[in-house]
Motif scaffolding. Structure first.
Motif, PDB file in Angstrom:
ATOM      1  N   ALA A 118       0.921  -1.190   0.074  1.00  0.00           N
ATOM      2  CA  ALA A 118      -0.011   0.001   0.113  1.00  0.00           C
ATOM      3  C   ALA A 118       0.937   1.167   0.044  1.00  0.00           C
ATOM      4  N   MET A 119       1.944   1.258   0.596  1.00  0.00           N
ATOM      5  CA  MET A 119       2.873   2.335   1.009  1.00  0.00           C
ATOM      6  C   MET A 119       3.627   2.507  -0.420  1.00  0.00           C
ATOM      7  N   SER A 120       3.618   1.510  -1.349  1.00  0.00           N
ATOM      8  CA  SER A 120       4.472   1.657  -2.619  1.00  0.00           C
ATOM      9  C   SER A 120       3.544   2.012  -3.538  1.00  0.00           C
ATOM     10  N   ASP A 121       2.150   2.052  -3.554  1.00  0.00           N
ATOM     11  CA  ASP A 121       1.255   2.656  -4.529  1.00  0.00           C
ATOM     12  C   ASP A 121       1.694   4.112  -4.987  1.00  0.00           C
ATOM     13  N   PRO A 122       1.829   4.266  -6.213  1.00  0.00           N
ATOM     14  CA  PRO A 122       2.322   5.544  -6.948  1.00  0.00           C
ATOM     15  C   PRO A 122       1.485   6.770  -6.411  1.00  0.00           C
ATOM     16  N   ALA A 123      -0.046   6.354  -5.903  1.00  0.00           N
ATOM     17  CA  ALA A 123      -0.844   7.479  -5.382  1.00  0.00           C
ATOM     18  C   ALA A 123      -0.526   7.817  -4.250  1.00  0.00           C
ATOM     19  N   VAL A 124       0.162   7.045  -3.239  1.00  0.00           N
ATOM     20  CA  VAL A 124       0.394   7.535  -2.226  1.00  0.00           C
ATOM     21  C   VAL A 124       1.802   8.519  -2.152  1.00  0.00           C
ATOM     22  N   ARG A 125       1.487   9.681  -1.740  1.00  0.00           N
ATOM     23  CA  ARG A 125       2.522  10.776  -1.999  1.00  0.00           C
ATOM     24  C   ARG A 125       3.091  11.398  -0.465  1.00  0.00           C
ATOM     25  N   ILE A 126       2.285  10.731   0.562  1.00  0.00           N
ATOM     26  CA  ILE A 126       2.716  11.153   1.833  1.00  0.00           C
ATOM     27  C   ILE A 126       2.636   9.960   2.839  1.00  0.00           C
ATOM     28  N   VAL A 127       3.588   9.631   3.650  1.00  0.00           N
ATOM     29  CA  VAL A 127       3.643   8.715   4.621  1.00  0.00           C
ATOM     30  C   VAL A 127       3.842   9.419   5.931  1.00  0.00           C
ATOM     31  N   SER A 128       3.023   9.478   6.739  1.00  0.00           N
ATOM     32  CA  SER A 128       2.784  10.277   8.133  1.00  0.00           C
ATOM     33  C   SER A 128       2.968   9.464   9.261  1.00  0.00           C
ATOM     34  N   LEU A 129       3.417  10.040  10.339  1.00  0.00           N
ATOM     35  CA  LEU A 129       3.578   9.133  11.602  1.00  0.00           C
ATOM     36  C   LEU A 129       3.469   9.655  12.851  1.00  0.00           C
ATOM     37  N   THR A 130       2.647   8.939  13.736  1.00  0.00           N
ATOM     38  CA  THR A 130       2.547   9.389  15.189  1.00  0.00           C
ATOM     39  C   THR A 130       2.693   8.163  15.790  1.00  0.00           C
ATOM     40  N   VAL A 131       3.800   7.607  16.047  1.00  0.00           N
ATOM     41  CA  VAL A 131       4.230   6.363  16.750  1.00  0.00           C
ATOM     42  C   VAL A 131       4.789   6.562  18.071  1.00  0.00           C
ATOM     43  N   THR A 132       4.931   7.749  18.643  1.00  0.00           N
ATOM     44  CA  THR A 132       5.494   8.053  19.660  1.00  0.00           C
ATOM     45  C   THR A 132       6.753   8.145  19.774  1.00  0.00           C
ATOM     46  N   GLU A 133       7.673   8.880  20.746  1.00  0.00           N
ATOM     47  CA  GLU A 133       9.081   8.634  20.690  1.00  0.00           C
ATOM     48  C   GLU A 133       9.824   7.512  20.539  1.00  0.00           C
ATOM     49  N   LYS A 134       9.285   6.375  21.257  1.00  0.00           N
ATOM     50  CA  LYS A 134       9.815   5.211  21.198  1.00  0.00           C
ATOM     51  C   LYS A 134       9.783   4.514  20.010  1.00  0.00           C
ATOM     52  N   GLY A 135       8.761   4.788  19.048  1.00  0.00           N
ATOM     53  CA  GLY A 135       8.479   4.118  17.866  1.00  0.00           C
ATOM     54  C   GLY A 135       9.501   4.096  16.688  1.00  0.00           C
ATOM     55  N   TYR A 136      10.684   4.906  16.958  1.00  0.00           N
ATOM     56  CA  TYR A 136      11.682   5.199  15.997  1.00  0.00           C
ATOM     57  C   TYR A 136      12.960   4.223  16.231  1.00  0.00           C
ATOM     58  N   CYS A 137      12.855   3.601  17.384  1.00  0.00           N
ATOM     59  CA  CYS A 137      13.973   2.590  17.661  1.00  0.00           C
ATOM     60  C   CYS A 137      15.175   3.346  17.708  1.00  0.00           C
ATOM     61  N   HIS A 138      15.432   4.651  18.205  1.00  0.00           N
ATOM     62  CA  HIS A 138      16.590   5.309  18.264  1.00  0.00           C
ATOM     63  C   HIS A 138      17.094   5.596  19.594  1.00  0.00           C
ATOM     64  N   ASP A 139      18.060   5.766  19.861  1.00  0.00           N
ATOM     65  CA  ASP A 139      18.918   6.171  21.149  1.00  0.00           C
ATOM     66  C   ASP A 139      18.462   7.667  21.548  1.00  0.00           C
ATOM     67  N   PRO A 140      17.579   8.191  22.574  1.00  0.00           N
ATOM     68  CA  PRO A 140      17.192   9.438  22.771  1.00  0.00           C
ATOM     69  C   PRO A 140      18.103  10.260  23.160  1.00  0.00           C
ATOM     70  N   ALA A 141      19.465  10.077  23.534  1.00  0.00           N
ATOM     71  CA  ALA A 141      20.361  10.696  24.284  1.00  0.00           C
ATOM     72  C   ALA A 141      21.232  11.274  22.733  1.00  0.00           C
ATOM     73  N   THR A 142      21.247  10.434  21.678  1.00  0.00           N
ATOM     74  CA  THR A 142      22.335  10.615  20.481  1.00  0.00           C
ATOM     75  C   THR A 142      21.383  10.732  19.073  1.00  0.00           C
ATOM     76  N   GLY A 143      19.951  10.357  19.247  1.00  0.00           N
ATOM     77  CA  GLY A 143      19.492  10.407  18.055  1.00  0.00           C
ATOM     78  C   GLY A 143      19.859   9.405  16.917  1.00  0.00           C
ATOM     79  N   ASP A 144      20.780   8.526  17.157  1.00  0.00           N
ATOM     80  CA  ASP A 144      21.262   7.326  16.564  1.00  0.00           C
ATOM     81  C   ASP A 144      20.245   6.108  16.663  1.00  0.00           C
ATOM     82  N   LEU A 145      20.161   5.495  15.290  1.00  0.00           N
ATOM     83  CA  LEU A 145      19.279   4.337  15.290  1.00  0.00           C
ATOM     84  C   LEU A 145      20.002   3.191  16.191  1.00  0.00           C
TER      85      LEU A 145
END
Length: 496
Positions: A118-145
């Motif tokens: 669905a995300m690969s459909d050419p008609a989709v031009r925006i993918v937005s996110l509200t997955v909370t801070e923890k949803g990005y699997c990053h280190d909050p202290a450094t911003g790194d994955l």
């Protein structure tokens, strides 16, 4: 007496007078946005903006909403054809309207490959996110994955069936690249510092771990505009559902209750196009950073201070906390004396009026915004809500006494034991480790403070050993243990 009919496309005409309904034909809408994290905030904020653009005649921006974990939202809204009631409440009353912007719903773990398609459909031009801070699997202290995160390890091993938000973005962008389809814009709407740039960093790193060329493509060819979002959206309660049913004349399993205020600042970087968000009241800018810092440090920082200290003082809601002795002056002092000097205020912003409005919004008794809800996931929130301000203050040699008390409130909260000796339900990705440190240290600030400051995922290496932070936090935590949060706030005297 029979229960009211369920809200749906078929029953929409049966709604009670005074509840605004759709001013467009949903059948004419084409999906142009996939949203990851279809929770209450998105439905009260971004989806409402899109709904207004649909009412104005735009036809290419219907939302496919995907939950990355729980089927709860899909199970509630699918029988309602994605329709739900948006209720705005303040002391003067309430307004209600039906939102129809969400025309599809998915649960990602049930069919991850379908969501990638669905995300690969050419008609989709925006993918937005509200997955909370923890949803990005990053280190909050450094911003790194966090390359050792279990979901990231899974997504690298099984890239076609991802689990994480970054994994879904990379999988869909890889498929579009292979098919020669231009990339969608990634629109992060979570409370992260420089959120677009941070998400670019995380996603491009994951892509590079899959294949160097893919990583370069994501870093160089995909737009990640920064945003600032602002609207207070408490969790929906059974009482809210009952009130909406009485108002609507129909049963709505998943209404959203919010405040009238809303703000959305967006960097205008959408190579594939976008709705005319500005015509719905959004602010399109070239640089969202000053707005973001203002909101994260003033609103979110104050919210966290109210959440931890208010919860410990026995206040269930933000409105109850801000009305308690000393809390309003404490929060206004936090904003005026410790946060404001760290800000690069956006041009033409009336900062005094903004802070006045924040206190009025916190005091809104019509919103049942629980302190416990705001206190969740503190390890992911306090780096940008409190520690960013603390770093600037320390660099300037300025006092941090209010910030230190807020941080001490978090430390007392994550011990898992409240002031009456009762268990606190601490919801946090690091909860087990924080509780182990607290149990080992005991209720002794001289041991507990350095133990928690030593959690590098939160405090990094610069703050962990800085006595300019440790000393005032120990003093504040000692006061909390000796006198309790209510008295510590009511009798607060700032450092001069």
């Amino acid at each position: 007496m029979s229960a009211p009919s369920l809200l749906s496309a078929a029953t929409l005409g049966l709604r009670a007078p005074g509840v605004a309904a759709l001013a467009y034909d949903r059948a004419q809408q084409r999906t142009g946005i996939v949203h990851l994290g279809i929770g209450a905030f998105h439905r009260a904020h971004q989806a409402a903006f899109v709904d207004e653009r649909m009412a104005a005649g735009e036809r290419d921006w219907a939302i496919l909403g995907a939950s990355l974990r729980s089927p709860e939202t899909r199970d509630a809204l699918a029988p309602q054809d994605g329709l739900y009631t948006l209720v705005e409440r303040d002391p003067s009353g309430e307004k209600a309207r039906i939102i129809g912007a969400v025309t599809g719903l998915m649960v990602a773990p049930e069919a991850p490959e379908v969501l990638v398609a669905a995300m690969s459909d050419p008609a989709v031009r925006i993918v937005s996110l509200t997955v909370t801070e923890k949803g990005y699997c990053h280190d909050p202290a450094t911003g790194d994955l966090r390359e050792d995160h279990p979901d990231i390890l899974h997504d690298l091993a099984m890239p076609g069936a991802p689990r994480s938000a970054p994994g879904f973005l990379v999988a869909a962008l890889a498929r579009r690249r292979a098919a020669g389809i231009p990339p969608f814009t990634v629109l992060c709407c979570d409370n992260l510092p420089a959120n677009g740039r941070l998400v670019r960093r995380v996603v491009s790193r994951l892509a590079r771990l899959r294949e160097a060329g893919l990583g370069g493509f994501v870093a160089d060819e995909v737009a990640f505009p920064c945003t600032m979002v602002d609207r207070i959206v408490p969790a929906t309660t059974p009482a809210d559902r009952a009130a909406v049913a009485a108002r609507l004349g129909l049963t709505d399993a998943w209404p959203v209750v919010t405040e009238p205020f809303r703000q959305w600042v967006i960097e205008d970087d959408f190579p594939m196009g976008r709705p005319a968000f500005e015509d719905a009241g959004a602010e399109l800018v070239t640089n969202a950073a000053p707005y973001e810092a203002m909101k994260l440090r003033l609103l979110n920082g104050s919210h966290s201070a109210l959440a931890y200290l208010g919860y410990l003082a026995g206040h269930e809601t933000v409105a109850q906390a801000i009305a308690a002795p000393g809390f309003a002056p404490f929060i206004r002092g936090l904003m005026d004396d410790e946060v404001t000097p760290t800000l690069d205020v956006p041009t033409q912003t009336d900062l005094a009026a903004y802070k006045d409005a924040l206190l009025q919004r916190f005091a809104n008794p019509a919103l049942n915004h629980r302190t416990w809800q705001i206190a969740m996931d503190g390890s992911q929130k306090i780096p940008q809500r409190l520690l960013a301000t603390i770093r600037v203050r320390l660099a300037a040699g300025a006092p941090i006494s209010r910030l230190a008390l807020a941080l001490a409130g978090w430390m007392r909260f994550v011990t898992g034991i409240d002031e009456q000796g009762r268990a606190i339900d601490v919801r946090d990705p690091l909860a087990a480790g924080l509780r182990a440190l607290a149990d080992a240290a005991g209720p002794v600030p001289d041991r507990l403070v350095p133990a928690l400051l030593g959690v590098r995922e939160i405090f990094g290496s610069d703050l962990a050993d800085d006595p300019r932070l440790g000393r005032p936090v120990r003093a504040a935590l000692t006061g909390l243990y000796q006198s309790g949060a209510a008295r510590a706030v009511a009798q607060f005297q700032p450092e001069t």
